[in-house]
Design an enzyme around this catalytic site. Structure first.
Site, PDB file in Angstrom:
ATOM      1  N   ARG A  44       1.164  -1.093  -0.156  1.00 25.30           N
ATOM      2  CA  ARG A  44      -0.050  -0.032   0.168  1.00 25.30           C
ATOM      3  C   ARG A  44       1.037   1.096  -0.002  1.00 25.30           C
ATOM      4  O   ARG A  44       2.119   1.147   0.010  1.00 25.30           O
ATOM      5  CB  ARG A  44      -0.893  -0.045   1.372  1.00 25.30           C
ATOM      6  N   LYS A  99       4.247  -6.494  12.138  1.00 22.04           N
ATOM      7  CA  LYS A  99       2.782  -7.121  10.827  1.00 22.04           C
ATOM      8  C   LYS A  99       2.877  -8.575  10.926  1.00 22.04           C
ATOM      9  O   LYS A  99       4.529  -8.888  10.537  1.00 22.04           O
ATOM     10  CB  LYS A  99       3.834  -5.814  10.015  1.00 22.04           C
ATOM     11  N   ARG A 136       2.600   5.279  18.219  1.00 20.06           N
ATOM     12  CA  ARG A 136       3.520   6.460  19.237  1.00 20.06           C
ATOM     13  C   ARG A 136       4.897   5.584  20.283  1.00 20.06           C
ATOM     14  O   ARG A 136       4.128   5.189  21.141  1.00 20.06           O
ATOM     15  CB  ARG A 136       2.479   7.440  20.534  1.00 20.06           C
TER      16      ARG A 136
HETATM   17  C1  BTN Z   1       0.380  -3.610   2.651  1.00 19.48           C
HETATM   18  O1  BTN Z   1       0.904  -2.793   2.023  1.00 19.48           O
HETATM   19  O2  BTN Z   1       0.636  -4.210   3.912  1.00 19.48           O
HETATM   20  C2  BTN Z   1      -0.062  -4.067   1.496  1.00 19.48           C
HETATM   21  C3  BTN Z   1       1.062  -5.829   0.886  1.00 19.48           C
HETATM   22  C4  BTN Z   1       0.151  -6.584   0.093  1.00 19.48           C
HETATM   23  C5  BTN Z   1       0.925  -7.583  -0.914  1.00 19.48           C
HETATM   24  C6  BTN Z   1       0.102  -8.351  -1.272  1.00 19.48           C
HETATM   25  S1  BTN Z   1       1.093  -9.997  -1.690  1.00 19.48           S
HETATM   26  C7  BTN Z   1       0.003 -10.164  -3.094  1.00 19.48           C
HETATM   27  C8  BTN Z   1      -0.433  -9.596  -3.586  1.00 19.48           C
HETATM   28  N1  BTN Z   1       0.770  -8.569  -4.692  1.00 19.48           N
HETATM   29  C9  BTN Z   1       0.972  -7.889  -4.479  1.00 19.48           C
HETATM   30  O3  BTN Z   1       2.025  -7.289  -5.330  1.00 19.48           O
HETATM   31  N2  BTN Z   1       0.200  -7.352  -3.587  1.00 19.48           N
HETATM   32  C10 BTN Z   1       0.173  -8.106  -2.960  1.00 19.48           C
END
Ligand code: BTN
Length: 330
Positions: A123, A188, A324
């Site tokens: 994202r 995460k 924070r």
């Molecule tokens: C994030 O940034 O938290 C979202 C990550 C999403 C990753 C997944 S892996 C499968 C799918 N293909 C990608 O290129 N991205 C999503």
């Protein structure tokens, strides 16, 4: 020329195989086997032990993704709605691939999974580190009769599906950091990327990408590119996890939630609220180069984040959130 995929199919058991036997089985010379072994180490980041008189073995046995094993574990309703599962040994991005398929008219219920992504997308313009053979990189195409206006909380519902899966495998304290990051103890565990196309009033096609750390080897050099604290399922559970079975569980939960959307959006939002790891915490929300600090109050009926800042309640529809440091308990 023999491929890394063919050779790994044999080496996956983690046992020794002599160069001669491998050559015979694959119909190539021992030198050709050696070349592919080097490729496996260099390009896939796997460690292969080579011992004189014994042959080659992987440092750890490998469970490769297997369509039949995944299909076996799907529940009846999911299996009926699934149009296909495509598994890639290597791909740039499962989301990007599925977006293209969607534009070509692929049916809803199509799933793409990969052993490795060379350009995984995260994202907010970030990448998603996707080393070979250890995690879940999955995208699902779903077609809705409605448009973006009615699907504003979709990414929260997908997070509910992932947390349900984690709770069911025994990770009871997995939760969601608004809007859809999956966390365990401030680390995460999974991320979700939704890409939506269509008319505002519908219909729409959504590619839902899920990246979930199942068994991320900290020795893998790619992990150095991850700019936040992370954890994986196997470390939390302290045991090996069957990747195919786990993938099927995720798919079942995703389909369940998608089927609940027409009648149970409020219930799904309530469920999300029970998984909220931010509520009551002191957080920072960053959007368009501006950062606001305040107390997270939960979400409103549209799934927007509520923040108390200087005795005023602010509604955040987007933004990058972090707890924070002085307040976090990691
Ligand atoms: C994030 O940034 O938290 C979202 C990550 C999403 C990753 C997944 S892996 C499968 C799918 N293909 C990608 O290129 N991205 C999503």
């Amino acid at each position: 020329m023999v491929s890394a995929q063919e050779l790994l199919g044999i080496l996956a058991d983690g046992k020794y195989h002599s160069g001669t036997d491998l050559g015979h089985e694959l119909g190539v010379s021992r030198a050709a086997v050696w070349k592919v072994i080097q490729k496996i180490e260099k390009e896939l980041g796997l460690t292969v032990f080579a011992v004189k008189g014994k042959g080659y073995r992987l440092q750890q046995p490998l469970e490769l993704l297997d369509k039949n094993k995944i299909l076996e574990k799907l529940n009846e309703k999911t299996a009926k709605q699934l149009s296909n599962i495509e598994i890639f040994f290597e791909i740039e991005s499962t989301n990007q691939y599925l977006n293209n398929k969607s534009l070509d008219g692929a049916p809803g219920g199509l799933i793409v999974i990969a052993e490795q992504q060379s350009k995984g997308i995260g994202r907010r313009g970030r990448g998603w580190v996707s080393p070979f053979g250890c995690n879940l990189y999955l995208s699902l195409l779903w077609r809705f009769p409605y448009g973006a206006a009615q699907l504003g909380c979709l990414s929260l519902y997908i997070a509910v599906a992932i947390v349900r899966t984690l709770h069911k495998v025994g990770i009871k304290d997995a939760g969601v950091k608004w809007p859809n990051d999956i966390y365990w103890k401030n680390k995460k565990l999974a991320g979700i990327l939704l890409e939506m196309r269509g008319e505002l009033s519908g219909p729409s096609a959504v590619v839902m990408g899920i990246g979930l750390n199942i068994n991320m080897p900290s020795s893998n050099t790619e992990t150095k590119n991850i700019d936040q604290a992370w954890i994986d399922v196997q470390t939390i559970l302290g045991r090996a996890v069957d990747r195919n079975e786990f993938t099927a569980k995720v798919i079942n939960e995703l389909f369940d939630v998608l089927n609940e959307i027409p009648d149970a959006q409020n219930k799904l939002l309530e469920e999300w609220k029970d998984m909220d790891i931010l509520k009551g915490q002191n957080i920072e929300v960053t959007f368009s180069n501006k950062t606001i600090i305040g107390e997270a109050l939960g979400i409103n009926k549209d799934g927007a984040l509520l923040l108390r800042h200087n005795d005023k309640d602010i509604i955040c529809h987007s933004g990058d959130v972090s707890i924070r440091r002085d307040e976090s308990n990691d």
